[in-house]
Design an enzyme around this catalytic site. Structure first.
Site, PDB file in Angstrom:
ATOM      1  N   GLY A 207      -3.892 -27.838  -1.755  1.00 19.89           N
ATOM      2  CA  GLY A 207      -5.245 -27.383  -2.064  1.00 19.89           C
ATOM      3  C   GLY A 207      -5.693 -26.354  -1.060  1.00 19.89           C
ATOM      4  O   GLY A 207      -5.037 -26.164  -0.033  1.00 19.89           O
ATOM      5  N   PRO A 208      -6.823 -25.710  -1.345  1.00 16.33           N
ATOM      6  CA  PRO A 208      -7.323 -24.685  -0.430  1.00 16.33           C
ATOM      7  C   PRO A 208      -7.713 -25.291   0.914  1.00 16.33           C
ATOM      8  O   PRO A 208      -7.887 -26.516   1.016  1.00 16.33           O
ATOM      9  CB  PRO A 208      -8.559 -24.138  -1.143  1.00 16.33           C
ATOM     10  CG  PRO A 208      -8.568 -24.739  -2.487  1.00 16.33           C
ATOM     11  CD  PRO A 208      -7.690 -25.920  -2.493  1.00 16.33           C
ATOM     12  N   PRO A 209      -7.846 -24.474   1.949  1.00 19.81           N
ATOM     13  CA  PRO A 209      -8.214 -24.994   3.265  1.00 19.81           C
ATOM     14  C   PRO A 209      -9.589 -25.674   3.248  1.00 19.81           C
ATOM     15  O   PRO A 209     -10.464 -25.244   2.512  1.00 19.81           O
ATOM     16  CB  PRO A 209      -8.274 -23.743   4.158  1.00 19.81           C
ATOM     17  CG  PRO A 209      -7.646 -22.655   3.380  1.00 19.81           C
ATOM     18  CD  PRO A 209      -7.684 -23.017   1.948  1.00 19.81           C
ATOM     19  N   GLY A 210      -9.699 -26.717   4.029  1.00 22.65           N
ATOM     20  CA  GLY A 210     -11.007 -27.357   4.211  1.00 22.65           C
ATOM     21  C   GLY A 210     -11.460 -28.235   3.070  1.00 22.65           C
ATOM     22  O   GLY A 210     -12.634 -28.547   2.934  1.00 22.65           O
ATOM     23  N   LYS A 213      -7.850 -32.498   2.996  1.00 24.99           N
ATOM     24  CA  LYS A 213      -6.495 -33.047   2.901  1.00 24.99           C
ATOM     25  C   LYS A 213      -6.175 -33.947   4.101  1.00 24.99           C
ATOM     26  O   LYS A 213      -5.689 -35.063   3.936  1.00 24.99           O
ATOM     27  CB  LYS A 213      -5.472 -31.900   2.819  1.00 24.99           C
ATOM     28  CG  LYS A 213      -5.641 -31.064   1.561  1.00 24.99           C
ATOM     29  CD  LYS A 213      -4.584 -30.013   1.410  1.00 24.99           C
ATOM     30  CE  LYS A 213      -4.696 -28.895   2.420  1.00 24.99           C
ATOM     31  NZ  LYS A 213      -5.920 -28.097   2.286  1.00 24.99           N
ATOM     32  N   HIS A 428     -31.316  -1.291  -4.843  1.00 27.40           N
ATOM     33  CA  HIS A 428     -29.953  -1.762  -5.093  1.00 27.40           C
ATOM     34  C   HIS A 428     -29.958  -3.252  -5.473  1.00 27.40           C
ATOM     35  O   HIS A 428     -29.385  -3.660  -6.480  1.00 27.40           O
ATOM     36  CB  HIS A 428     -29.107  -1.530  -3.833  1.00 27.40           C
ATOM     37  CG  HIS A 428     -27.665  -1.892  -3.973  1.00 27.40           C
ATOM     38  ND1 HIS A 428     -26.676  -0.949  -4.072  1.00 27.40           N
ATOM     39  CD2 HIS A 428     -27.034  -3.092  -4.040  1.00 27.40           C
ATOM     40  CE1 HIS A 428     -25.510  -1.543  -4.202  1.00 27.40           C
ATOM     41  NE2 HIS A 428     -25.707  -2.859  -4.181  1.00 27.40           N
ATOM     42  N   GLU A 429     -30.635  -4.032  -4.658  1.00 30.25           N
ATOM     43  CA  GLU A 429     -30.629  -5.483  -4.913  1.00 30.25           C
ATOM     44  C   GLU A 429     -31.370  -5.833  -6.197  1.00 30.25           C
ATOM     45  O   GLU A 429     -30.937  -6.698  -6.957  1.00 30.25           O
ATOM     46  CB  GLU A 429     -31.253  -6.238  -3.721  1.00 30.25           C
ATOM     47  CG  GLU A 429     -30.463  -6.146  -2.431  1.00 30.25           C
ATOM     48  CD  GLU A 429     -28.994  -6.511  -2.583  1.00 30.25           C
ATOM     49  OE1 GLU A 429     -28.668  -7.356  -3.426  1.00 30.25           O
ATOM     50  OE2 GLU A 429     -28.167  -5.908  -1.868  1.00 30.25           O
ATOM     51  N   ASP A 505     -19.270  -4.495  -4.020  1.00 28.65           N
ATOM     52  CA  ASP A 505     -19.453  -4.699  -5.466  1.00 28.65           C
ATOM     53  C   ASP A 505     -18.298  -4.075  -6.227  1.00 28.65           C
ATOM     54  O   ASP A 505     -17.764  -4.658  -7.173  1.00 28.65           O
ATOM     55  CB  ASP A 505     -20.741  -4.021  -5.951  1.00 28.65           C
ATOM     56  CG  ASP A 505     -21.964  -4.482  -5.182  1.00 28.65           C
ATOM     57  OD1 ASP A 505     -21.894  -5.589  -4.635  1.00 28.65           O
ATOM     58  OD2 ASP A 505     -22.950  -3.731  -5.129  1.00 28.65           O
TER      59      ASP A 505
HETATM   60  P1  ADP Z   1      -7.913 -29.601   5.188  1.00 25.80           P
HETATM   61  O1  ADP Z   1      -6.942 -30.496   5.864  1.00 25.80           O
HETATM   62  O2  ADP Z   1      -7.881 -29.694   3.692  1.00 25.80           O
HETATM   63  O3  ADP Z   1      -7.895 -28.183   5.640  1.00 25.80           O
HETATM   64  P2  ADP Z   1      -9.806 -31.280   6.512  1.00 25.80           P
HETATM   65  O4  ADP Z   1      -9.435 -32.597   5.964  1.00 25.80           O
HETATM   66  O5  ADP Z   1      -9.348 -30.968   7.880  1.00 25.80           O
HETATM   67  O6  ADP Z   1      -9.378 -30.113   5.534  1.00 25.80           O
HETATM   68  O7  ADP Z   1     -11.378 -31.153   6.421  1.00 25.80           O
HETATM   69  C1  ADP Z   1     -12.139 -30.498   7.374  1.00 25.80           C
HETATM   70  C2  ADP Z   1     -13.514 -31.088   7.456  1.00 25.80           C
HETATM   71  O8  ADP Z   1     -14.244 -30.823   6.270  1.00 25.80           O
HETATM   72  C3  ADP Z   1     -13.526 -32.569   7.590  1.00 25.80           C
HETATM   73  O9  ADP Z   1     -13.494 -32.960   8.925  1.00 25.80           O
HETATM   74  C4  ADP Z   1     -14.831 -32.994   6.938  1.00 25.80           C
HETATM   75  O10 ADP Z   1     -15.888 -32.945   7.853  1.00 25.80           O
HETATM   76  C5  ADP Z   1     -15.053 -31.919   5.905  1.00 25.80           C
HETATM   77  N1  ADP Z   1     -14.676 -32.338   4.552  1.00 25.80           N
HETATM   78  C6  ADP Z   1     -13.771 -31.721   3.773  1.00 25.80           C
HETATM   79  N2  ADP Z   1     -13.672 -32.342   2.575  1.00 25.80           N
HETATM   80  C7  ADP Z   1     -14.510 -33.372   2.598  1.00 25.80           C
HETATM   81  C8  ADP Z   1     -14.860 -34.392   1.647  1.00 25.80           C
HETATM   82  N3  ADP Z   1     -14.299 -34.448   0.435  1.00 25.80           N
HETATM   83  N4  ADP Z   1     -15.787 -35.302   2.015  1.00 25.80           N
HETATM   84  C9  ADP Z   1     -16.367 -35.256   3.210  1.00 25.80           C
HETATM   85  N5  ADP Z   1     -16.073 -34.327   4.146  1.00 25.80           N
HETATM   86  C10 ADP Z   1     -15.170 -33.381   3.859  1.00 25.80           C
END
Ligand code: ADP
Length: 606
Positions: A207-210, A213, A428-429, A505
């Protein structure tokens, strides 16, 4: 969870400190200790003392070119430089001085060697031994290698009651459901063994970052109450070939000892990239990968070691890694949908103080496309803003502003726009917003601002999706392109000239138009033929063309036509509503920030 880290400082570090101390000791302290304090006097004093018969012992050290002597009671030692003096010996005889013995006793050579070298070495060895033992104890066994080389350095999260649980991970229900089975298995492997079912050895979270996972992997360990070994793929790759492989061995050895447990390898693409067999390939990485494959094959089913790995580039993984028997299960962890976003916001809001009247649904709608990590960041930014303003809790306004901070950067407090520029930005906006609002299918405008941001945006129009959008029709996409061109169209209409403000844009409109033609089959000529494939789904969506040069030319022409048509449409809409455009732009110019409601009110006034 409690994190237990193995010590980072290698033994070499302690040894060099001891060696340094030893050298310092020998150079600075030893000469002083060895020599008794001696009083230096001039030759005249020596002569006078000799004449007055005040000298006890005397030693002429010709090699040093000095005379060392004591007083009558041998309590004070003097020294003086030698002078050419042929009568020296007779004069000393006459004074009754004695010539026996060494006055400045040279330390016994044996003792001096003992003190200056043997003793420190003994201390050095004893200290070294002690430290080695201590480090081994920390590292969990006497077989860990010296200087920490070839050791896995995996962070171990020990069982703990306050570990992350599934309830801490909001949304992501499908992923959680998938992983719940693993938890079940770790609780009671025998149930599975009895029936002959074997758990997948490896599970790939993509999945995408953040998107959570890492959190999910930790939650599996937390729910199952088993140890959790965590390591990043890049940590395996060392400067020396073979080191990474040895780290993999060590990690699996530790894991097997602690089974049932979870091994989590983050960013597995760092080691698991396709082996392309090119000349000058990365030997170290390939050896590490080979070792990983061997280890995964090596342990039998149902040993209780589950390997979770995360990546945002699944397409770049070596097929050998994803074949059945290794990472054979793939769990997608996607960007959260509206309900997911709201849930994530609520989870993180528990950590801060917020006023009761916050409309989480609205915040979630505003933050469309944000990942879990970004949402966590938004909530934290809101809390920081509340503190900055001296309030006790965060409000709706804080949250809305922090979405903008996360999307567009902080407000530039002292950015100076000339009056003319400000008028252009306002038009513009409003151009964007008006085109969006007048096309029935465009999402309603939430907010329009012409306050410059640190990201470089001079102003922006924030649109809010009412619900989840999984599908977009051709018409919606076209409207979106028209909205993107609306800003430039307004500038052309009013000022009869173009400015640089529309570069972003233009980029977005082109990307959309291109995707419509090459990937979504929305052009008559190409029908349902894919001209482009996405190579990097989770990281920006890079694409690669798969067509002939002539087709490329055609694609380019069609993209231009498509954007042109929408640009004309936007121009037409604005020309037809020129009065509203002027009125709204003037209002925005004066107020700098207006809400969607204000905008709609003016638009709907007759
Ligand atoms: P990844 O490993 O996918 O890059 P992380 O698991 O490290 O992402 O998530 C980074 C932070 O984002 C976590 O510490 C948490 O605070 C927040 N976060 C991400 N997804 C969730 C979720 N589904 N529920 C709650 N917090 C989340």
């Amino acid at each position: 969870m409690n994190e237990v880290k193995t010590p980072k400082k290698p033994l070499l570090y302690y040894y060099s400190i001891v060696l340094l101390l030893l050298i310092l000791f020998n150079f600075l302290a030893m000469p002083r200790l060895a020599e008794r304090q001696v009083k230096e006097v001039d030759y005249g004093t020596f002569m006078t003392m000799a004449e007055n018969k005040e000298i006890g012992q005397v030693e002429v050290q010709e090699s040093e070119n000095r005379i060392v002597f004591t007083n009558k009671d041998n309590t004070v030692v003097y020294k003086t430089g030698m002078m050419p003096d042929p009568d020296l010996t007779s004069r000393l005889y006459a004074s009754g001085a004695q010539f026996e013995g060494e006055i400045i006793e040279q330390a016994d050579p044996l003792v001096s060697v003992l003190v200056s070298w043997i003793l420190p070495i003994v201390i050095f060895v004893v200290l070294g031994n002690y430290l080695t033992k201590r480090m081994m104890k920390n590292a969990g066994g006497p077989n860990s290698m010296m200087f920490g080389m070839g050791k896995s350095n995996a962070k171990i999260y020990v069982k703990s009651s306050e570990g992350i649980k599934f309830s801490d991970v909001a949304g992501e229900d499908e992923a959680k459901e998938n992983l719940a089975e693993i938890v079940e298995y770790l609780h009671d492997p025998s149930k599975y063994r009895e029936i002959g079912a074997s758990m997948p050895k490896g599970i790939l979270l993509v999945g995408p970052p953040g998107t959570g996972k890492t959190m999910l992997a930790k939650a599996v360990a937390g729910e199952a109450n088993v140890p959790f070994f965590s390591m990043s793929g890049s940590e395996f790759v060392e400067m020396f070939v073979g080191m990474g492989a040895s780290k993999v061995r060590d990690l699996f050895k530790q894991a097997k000892e602690k089974a049932p447990c979870i091994v989590f390898i983050d960013e597995i693409d760092a080691i698991g990239k396709k082996r392309d067999g090119q000349l000058g390939g990365n030997d170290e990485r390939e050896q590490t990968l080979n070792q990983l494959l061997t280890e995964m094959d090596g342990f039998e089913d149902n040993t209780g070691v589950i390997i979770l790995a995360a990546t945002n580039r699944p397409e770049s993984l070596d097929p050998a890694l994803t074949r059945p028997g290794r990472f054979d299960r793939r769990v997608p962890v996607e960007l959260p949908d509206l309900a997911g976003r709201e849930a994530i916001l609520r989870v993180h809001a528990k950590k801060i103080k917020v006023s009761d009247d916050v409309d989480w649904n609205k915040i979630a709608r505003m933050a469309s496309g944000a990942s879990g990590a970004e949402l966590a960041n938004i909530v934290n930014e809101a809390a920081l803003r509340a503190v900055r303003d001296g309030r006790r809790f965060a409000t709706q306004a804080d949250l809305e502003e922090s979405i903008e901070v996360v999307i567009a950067g902080y407000q530039k407090k002292n950015a100076i726009l000339t009056d003319k520029e400000k008028v252009i930005v306002a038009y513009h906006e409003i151009g964007h917003a008006l085109v969006a609002a007048l096309q029935t299918h465009s999402a309603p405008v939430q907010k329009i601002t012409i306050v410059p941001r640190t990201s470089g945006a001079l102003g922006y129009t924030m649109q809010v999706d009412e619900g989840n959008h999984y599908l977009m029709s051709q018409e919606e996409l076209e409207n979106k392109i028209a909205t993107l061109t609306g800003g430039r169209a307004a500038e052309e209409l009013i000022f009869k000239s173009a400015s640089t403000g529309a570069s972003n844009d233009i980029e977005q409109a082109t990307k959309l138009a291109r995707a419509m033609i090459t990937r979504y089959g929305m052009s008559k000529e190409f029908d349902m033929v894919a001209m482009e494939t996405v190579t990097n789904q989770y990281l920006g969506g890079d694409t690669s063309l798969a067509c002939s040069a002539e087709t490329q030319t055609q694609i380019d022409r069609q993209v231009v036509d498509l954007v042109k048509t929408q640009h004309q449409k936007a121009l037409q809409i604005l020309t037809d509503n020129r009065k509203k455009l002027d009125e709204l732009a003037k209002y925005l110019y004066e107020k700098e920030t207006i809400t969607g409601d204000e905008f709609m009110k003016i638009l709907n006034q007759q």
